[in-house]
Every structure is written in C-alpha cells, then in structure tokens.
Design a protein around this motif. Structure first.
Motif, PDB file in Angstrom:
ATOM      1  N   GLY A   1      58.125 -13.622  75.230  1.00 51.01           N
ATOM      2  CA  GLY A   1      58.635 -12.437  74.555  1.00 51.01           C
ATOM      3  C   GLY A   1      57.548 -11.610  73.903  1.00 51.01           C
ATOM      4  N   TRP A   2      56.351 -11.701  74.446  1.00 55.38           N
ATOM      5  CA  TRP A   2      55.234 -10.931  73.898  1.00 55.38           C
ATOM      6  C   TRP A   2      55.219  -9.493  74.419  1.00 55.38           C
ATOM      7  CZ3 TRP A   2      52.181  -8.835  77.675  1.00 55.38           C
ATOM      8  CH2 TRP A   2      52.253  -9.436  78.935  1.00 55.38           C
ATOM      9  N   TRP A   3      55.830  -9.288  75.614  1.00 50.00           N
ATOM     10  CA  TRP A   3      55.654  -7.996  76.288  1.00 50.00           C
ATOM     11  C   TRP A   3      56.283  -6.799  75.570  1.00 50.00           C
ATOM     12  CZ3 TRP A   3      60.101  -5.635  77.759  1.00 50.00           C
ATOM     13  CH2 TRP A   3      61.229  -6.447  77.888  1.00 50.00           C
ATOM     14  N   PRO A   4      57.411  -6.945  74.828  1.00 52.78           N
ATOM     15  CA  PRO A   4      57.892  -5.745  74.112  1.00 52.78           C
ATOM     16  C   PRO A   4      56.859  -5.230  73.107  1.00 52.78           C
ATOM     17  CG  PRO A   4      59.606  -7.421  74.183  1.00 52.78           C
ATOM     18  CD  PRO A   4      58.345  -8.092  74.644  1.00 52.78           C
ATOM     19  N   TRP A   5      56.154  -6.154  72.449  1.00 51.49           N
ATOM     20  CA  TRP A   5      55.122  -5.737  71.488  1.00 51.49           C
ATOM     21  C   TRP A   5      53.956  -5.068  72.219  1.00 51.49           C
ATOM     22  CZ3 TRP A   5      56.425  -5.394  66.675  1.00 51.49           C
ATOM     23  CH2 TRP A   5      57.380  -6.251  66.140  1.00 51.49           C
ATOM     24  N   ALA A   6      53.600  -5.612  73.383  1.00 49.21           N
ATOM     25  CA  ALA A   6      52.517  -5.001  74.157  1.00 49.21           C
ATOM     26  C   ALA A   6      52.912  -3.583  74.586  1.00 49.21           C
ATOM     27  CB  ALA A   6      52.202  -5.863  75.376  1.00 49.21           C
ATOM     28  N   ALA A   7      54.188  -3.423  74.976  1.00 44.53           N
ATOM     29  CA  ALA A   7      54.657  -2.094  75.401  1.00 44.53           C
ATOM     30  C   ALA A   7      54.580  -1.091  74.244  1.00 44.53           C
ATOM     31  CB  ALA A   7      56.099  -2.202  75.924  1.00 44.53           C
ATOM     32  N   VAL A   8      54.993  -1.531  73.048  1.00 41.69           N
ATOM     33  CA  VAL A   8      54.930  -0.630  71.883  1.00 41.69           C
ATOM     34  C   VAL A   8      53.477  -0.293  71.557  1.00 41.69           C
ATOM     35  CG1 VAL A   8      55.336  -0.491  69.383  1.00 41.69           C
ATOM     36  CG2 VAL A   8      57.123  -1.342  70.883  1.00 41.69           C
ATOM     37  N   LEU A   9      52.595  -1.291  71.645  1.00 43.57           N
ATOM     38  CA  LEU A   9      51.176  -1.050  71.347  1.00 43.57           C
ATOM     39  C   LEU A   9      50.571  -0.037  72.326  1.00 43.57           C
ATOM     40  CD1 LEU A   9      48.663  -1.752  69.688  1.00 43.57           C
ATOM     41  CD2 LEU A   9      48.194  -3.588  71.332  1.00 43.57           C
ATOM     42  N   VAL A  10      50.883  -0.200  73.611  1.00 37.93           N
ATOM     43  CA  VAL A  10      50.379   0.740  74.620  1.00 37.93           C
ATOM     44  C   VAL A  10      50.928   2.140  74.351  1.00 37.93           C
ATOM     45  CG1 VAL A  10      50.475   1.345  77.070  1.00 37.93           C
ATOM     46  CG2 VAL A  10      49.966  -1.006  76.383  1.00 37.93           C
ATOM     47  N   ALA A  11      52.217   2.224  74.009  1.00 35.80           N
ATOM     48  CA  ALA A  11      52.828   3.527  73.722  1.00 35.80           C
ATOM     49  C   ALA A  11      52.153   4.191  72.522  1.00 35.80           C
ATOM     50  CB  ALA A  11      54.326   3.354  73.468  1.00 35.80           C
ATOM     51  N   VAL A  12      51.874   3.403  71.487  1.00 34.63           N
ATOM     52  CA  VAL A  12      51.205   3.950  70.292  1.00 34.63           C
ATOM     53  C   VAL A  12      49.815   4.472  70.652  1.00 34.63           C
ATOM     54  CG1 VAL A  12      50.131   3.292  68.093  1.00 34.63           C
ATOM     55  CG2 VAL A  12      52.484   2.614  68.584  1.00 34.63           C
ATOM     56  N   LEU A  13      49.069   3.679  71.433  1.00 38.01           N
ATOM     57  CA  LEU A  13      47.717   4.103  71.804  1.00 38.01           C
ATOM     58  C   LEU A  13      47.743   5.369  72.659  1.00 38.01           C
ATOM     59  CD1 LEU A  13      46.071   0.623  72.531  1.00 38.01           C
ATOM     60  CD2 LEU A  13      45.753   2.086  70.525  1.00 38.01           C
ATOM     61  N   LEU A  14      48.693   5.425  73.597  1.00 34.47           N
ATOM     62  CA  LEU A  14      48.801   6.616  74.450  1.00 34.47           C
ATOM     63  C   LEU A  14      49.171   7.854  73.622  1.00 34.47           C
ATOM     64  CD1 LEU A  14      50.540   5.277  77.690  1.00 34.47           C
ATOM     65  CD2 LEU A  14      48.208   6.165  77.460  1.00 34.47           C
ATOM     66  N   TRP A  15      50.143   7.678  72.707  1.00 36.97           N
ATOM     67  CA  TRP A  15      50.584   8.824  71.898  1.00 36.97           C
ATOM     68  C   TRP A  15      49.472   9.275  70.944  1.00 36.97           C
ATOM     69  CZ3 TRP A  15      53.525  12.388  73.061  1.00 36.97           C
ATOM     70  CH2 TRP A  15      54.069  13.265  72.128  1.00 36.97           C
ATOM     71  N   GLU A  16      48.696   8.311  70.449  1.00 37.63           N
ATOM     72  CA  GLU A  16      47.532   8.640  69.612  1.00 37.63           C
ATOM     73  C   GLU A  16      46.542   9.487  70.424  1.00 37.63           C
ATOM     74  OE1 GLU A  16      46.821   8.316  66.559  1.00 37.63           O
ATOM     75  OE2 GLU A  16      44.657   8.166  66.289  1.00 37.63           O
ATOM     76  N   LEU A  17      46.303   9.076  71.672  1.00 36.78           N
ATOM     77  CA  LEU A  17      45.357   9.809  72.526  1.00 36.78           C
ATOM     78  C   LEU A  17      45.870  11.219  72.821  1.00 36.78           C
ATOM     79  CD1 LEU A  17      42.731   9.649  74.190  1.00 36.78           C
ATOM     80  CD2 LEU A  17      44.111   8.851  76.118  1.00 36.78           C
ATOM     81  N   VAL A  18      47.158  11.334  73.127  1.00 38.02           N
ATOM     82  CA  VAL A  18      47.755  12.644  73.414  1.00 38.02           C
ATOM     83  C   VAL A  18      47.582  13.571  72.210  1.00 38.02           C
ATOM     84  CG1 VAL A  18      49.963  13.842  73.743  1.00 38.02           C
ATOM     85  CG2 VAL A  18      49.406  11.838  75.137  1.00 38.02           C
ATOM     86  N   ASN A  19      47.877  13.057  71.020  1.00 40.19           N
ATOM     87  CA  ASN A  19      47.767  13.884  69.812  1.00 40.19           C
ATOM     88  C   ASN A  19      46.318  14.200  69.471  1.00 40.19           C
ATOM     89  OD1 ASN A  19      50.523  14.325  68.428  1.00 40.19           O
ATOM     90  ND2 ASN A  19      50.591  12.208  69.113  1.00 40.19           N
ATOM     91  N   TYR A  20      45.443  13.238  69.726  1.00 42.82           N
ATOM     92  CA  TYR A  20      44.021  13.449  69.425  1.00 42.82           C
ATOM     93  C   TYR A  20      43.454  14.594  70.260  1.00 42.82           C
ATOM     94  CZ  TYR A  20      39.052  12.414  68.906  1.00 42.82           C
ATOM     95  OH  TYR A  20      37.711  12.496  68.659  1.00 42.82           O
TER      96      TYR A  20
END
Lengths: 130, 62
Positions: free
Chosen positions: A68-87
């Motif tokens: 059950g680690w993958w939902p956290w990995a998905a959220v982490l990837v989404a956060v990093l991508l959204w950070e990059l988009v905003n940056y």
C-alpha cells in the motif's frame, strides 16, 4: 481494564520544550541575516554530526517496504509535478510554489514557529535510533 | 482562489484522506511505517537528510 494514560518520558518533554523554545526564538529572525543563518545552521550541523556518528547503526538489513505504498508515491509525484508546473509559470501570485505558499503562511510568527518545530522534529527523527 | 491553489488544496486533501485511510485498517501504508522502511536504507536516509538541510536553509535562512 488497565488505564492507558498518556505518560511522556521526562526526556521527551524536555526535548519538546527545548525544540518549541528554539522554534519560537528562531521564528523571530529575518531571512538573509546572520542570526537566521546561525539559528538554522546549528541544527543542521548537529543532525549531520549525529548521522555521521551513528551511521553504522543504520547500515543493517533493510526493512521491507509495506504494502500500500503506491498511493503515497502517486501523491508525491503529483506534488512534484505541480510544483514544477508552478515554478515554470508566472506570475507567482496566481501560480504559487510551495516556497511562496510557505512564505505567505510564515508572515504569521506562530505559523513560522510551527514550521520550524516540524523541521526540527524531522531532523531529530533522522538521527534518533530505532 | 486561483486554479493553482485549488489543485494544491486537492493534493493536501488527498494526503489527509490517505492518512485517515491508513489509520482505518485499509491497505494504504501508514506514513510512519513507510518512511521508517525507506530511511532504513542508508542511501535513502542520506538523501532525505540532504533534502531536510536544503528545505531548512531555503525556508528559514534564505
């Protein structure tokens, strides 16, 4: 049925009070000053020294990553991508990064103290033996 | 509220939901167990420590 009252260890209470006091004092500093640099550098040096001293303790058999680690990995990837988009987007007011959001929050000293306390707690957790 | 802020709020809400599910007996891993297993690897612990250093310096000193 035995009672399960919350009884923190005296050393834990002392550490929490010390950390809260440190965070409260450090929250009054202004970035880009020697005082701010010093108060952030002290815990960094202590944690890195602690990691170096205790390094052999963690060089053991790795623990299995729980299911059950993958939902956290998905959220982490989404956060990093959204950070990059905003940056990469402008203006910052409509495309806030995590840094700019935290800057806004830290206009309130209590919020800044809470963030510093969280940061200190993570640093201690990195060094504390399990 | 801008669209960007709405997405940030959605991500924060998702993380809070996952935290609640992980403590409700579902298959979602508890964050403490997951991070504990990850930082048991020395290389990961070192990377996390370096990220911790950068975050502290970036947010509170610079």
């Amino acid at each position: 049925m035995p009672s399960r009252r919350f009884r923190p260890a005296p050393s834990g209470v002392a550490a929490a009070l010390l950390g809260a006091s440190y965070a409260g004092y450090a929250s009054g500093t202004t970035p880009f000053t020697w005082t701010a640099n010093f108060l952030v550098a002290v815990p960094i040096v202590l944690v890195l020294a602690g990691l170096a001293v205790r390094w052999r303790r963690w060089a053991t058999v790795p623990r299995a990553v729980p299911e059950g680690w993958w939902p956290w990995a998905a959220v982490l990837v989404a956060v990093l991508l959204w950070e990059l988009v905003n940056y990469l987007a402008v203006p910052r007011t409509t495309h806030p990064t995590l840094s700019s959001l935290s800057d806004r929050a830290m206009q309130w000293r209590a919020a800044k103290a809470a963030l510093i306390l969280c940061w200190l707690w993570i640093g201690v957790a990195l060094v504390r033996p399990k | 509220m801008t669209a960007s802020l709405a997405v940030w709020a959605l991500l924060a809400g998702t993380a809070a939901l996952l935290w609640a599910l992980s403590h409700a007996g579902t298959k979602v891993a508890r964050p403490g167990a997951l991070t504990g297993a990850l930082v048991a690897r020395p290389a990961v612990r070192m990377v996390v420590a370096l990220v911790w250093v950068w975050v502290g310096w970036h947010l509170f000193a610079r």
